[in-house]
Design an enzyme around this catalytic site. Structure first.
Site, mmCIF file in Angstrom:
data_model
loop_
_atom_site.group_PDB
_atom_site.id
_atom_site.type_symbol
_atom_site.label_atom_id
_atom_site.label_comp_id
_atom_site.label_asym_id
_atom_site.label_seq_id
_atom_site.Cartn_x
_atom_site.Cartn_y
_atom_site.Cartn_z
ATOM 1 N N SER A 298 0.831 -1.420 0.118
ATOM 2 C CA SER A 298 0.106 -0.161 -0.338
ATOM 3 C C SER A 298 0.845 0.794 0.252
ATOM 4 C CB SER A 298 -0.621 -0.018 1.387
ATOM 5 O OG SER A 298 -1.578 1.023 1.485
ATOM 6 N N ASP A 380 -9.391 -4.692 -5.373
ATOM 7 C CA ASP A 380 -8.889 -4.041 -4.572
ATOM 8 C C ASP A 380 -9.445 -2.338 -5.342
ATOM 9 O OD1 ASP A 380 -7.232 -2.143 -2.942
ATOM 10 O OD2 ASP A 380 -5.777 -3.230 -3.140
ATOM 11 N N HIS A 409 -7.600 -5.145 -0.690
ATOM 12 C CA HIS A 409 -6.378 -4.469 -0.770
ATOM 13 C C HIS A 409 -6.034 -5.320 0.728
ATOM 14 C CE1 HIS A 409 -4.181 -1.266 -0.677
ATOM 15 N NE2 HIS A 409 -4.193 -1.007 0.997
#
Length: 429
Positions: A298, A380, A409
């Protein structure tokens, strides 16, 4: 009165025990099964994608129920909304096609026994042909060379404190403070070293998004790396979680702080701080003198690519669903990356857009020379696959990618194991 008090005590204790025993369910009572008619979830341009829908309760398909749906391009307003009845336990929806590389998205919703359940599926169209929407500034390289040189003029002044209470029989842990960006401004992290007095590859592990406490990471050291896990806000991890929450509320959405000025933008200290972390790791006497690895997911995945793009000492990287990628996608009517800043008209000023040309991951991806491992999932919504593939496709160095279309995610343990094994092999472990 004594009997009443006893009953209340029993009820209180019983309720407490029931609450303590009620762990969150690992799965939903009612689940969707959304199956694209291509096994790899990938389609050619102008080819219609058809999604089969099933709704399961206790893993048994439900029949004669209404499912609401909407579909369109990824993270864009839907092209169509409607509902479909699941006869014989299933139905199919044609969600259309794309004429340019990108992703289509189907969202579904159903109400069963008064509870509403939602799910989604996204499919790709020529995903490895997706190109970024923003251009590389002519002075991009010189801008960051100047910033790094200015940071080198700030003494690192490392303070390394052994933490026996956090160490294990096989891993020594140290709290590290480094001066970064300005005098008396610091970067904190936990250093984890194998307890064997040998030379090792070093590994930088930047954090995901948010203002929150970091903890030591033992797994990398147990695999043979000297690892450095950092925070990015200049806050020692030794303060309480409550204090961290207060600081987090005070800082707020830090991604928008001074966004209109590329020289003052919040992330400038963060990006040069990544090279400072490499300075520290390569200064350690236990460093093997050769292998410098970066990995994260991320925001950490973004900082992984950024570090590798800025610092040629990096010899390998593993980036999972990197944020801050192709932020300007929204300005071209397609999905952008976290924090989705240009999906908000109030942040889409000319000055903000210009700043992000110097901070967007895709422009750092173009600078990478080290081999890389990358991974993402199609479902995601935080770091959209359109944005992630924009970054991956911008890398010209040796690379490989693991795509698990079903994941959002997050990543599967199997993918994580593959990445660690790849990093070990690349680093001679």
């Amino acid at each position: 009165m004594k009997i009443r008090a006893l009953i209340l005590t029993i009820l209180f204790l019983t309720g407490y025990n029931l609450k303590a025993q009620n762990s969150p369910a690992p799965i939903k009572l009612v689940q969707f099964v959304l199956t694209p008619n291509h096994n790899d979830w990938n389609y050619k341009l102008n080819e219609n994608a058809v999604i089969k829908i099933q709704v399961l309760k206790h893993f048994v398909p439900l029949s004669n129920i209404e499912v609401s749906y909407q579909y369109g391009n990824e993270l864009m307003p839907p092209d169509k909304e409607g509902s479909v009845s699941l006869k014989n336990g299933q139905a199919s929806i044609n969600i259309g096609n794309l004429k340019a590389p990108g992703f289509r998205q189907l969202k579904v919703k159903v109400t069963v026994d008064g509870y509403t359940y939602r799910d989604q599926v996204k499919v790709g169209y020529n995903p490895f042909d997706i190109e970024p929407t923003l251009k590389l500034p002519n002075d991009f390289v010189s801008f960051w060379e100047k910033a790094i040189e200015a940071n080198k003029a700030i003494p690192m002044e490392p303070v390394v404190t052994y933490k026996p209470e956090l160490s294990t029989p096989t891993v020594d842990v140290f709290l590290v403070r480094l001066q970064n960006f300005k005098k008396n401004k610091h970067l904190y992290g936990y250093l984890s070293k194998p307890k064997d007095d040998k030379k090792h590859p070093v590994l930088f592990h930047p954090p995901g998004a948010g203002v929150k406490k970091i903890d030591p990471v033992y797994a990398f050291a147990e695999e043979g790396f000297i690892s450095f896990t950092t925070e990015i806000h200049g806050i020692t991890p030794e303060i309480s979680k409550t204090d961290y929450k207060d600081i987090s509320r005070a800082i707020g959405n830090y991604w928008k702080i001074d966004l209109n000025d590329k020289d003052a933008y919040y992330y400038k200290s963060v990006y040069v701080g990544c090279t400072r972390a490499i300075d520290f790791l390569t200064s350690l006497p236990e460093f093997d003198g050769k292998n410098v690895v970066v990995t994260g997911g991320s925001q950490g995945g973004a900082l992984t690519i950024i570090t590798a793009g800025l610092d040629k000492r990096v010899t390998a990287l593993a980036s999972f669903y990197p944020a801050l990628s192709d932020n300007s996608g929204y300005l071209k009517n397609r999905a952008g990356g976290w924090p989705h800043m240009f999906s908000y008209p109030e942040y889409s000023s000319k000055e903000n857009i210009e700043t992000m040309r110097y901070y967007d991951v895709v422009n750092f991806a173009k600078q990478i020379t080290a081999p890389g491992f990358y991974s993402t999932g199609y479902n995601d919504n935080t770091c959209s696959p359109t944005s992630v593939l924009s970054a991956f496709n911008s890398v010209h160095a040796p690379k490989e990618i693991v795509i698990t279309p079903i994941s959002g995610h997050w990543r599967f343990g199997e993918t994580n194991d593959t990445a660690i094994n790849w990093l070990k092999e690349t680093s001679g472990l």
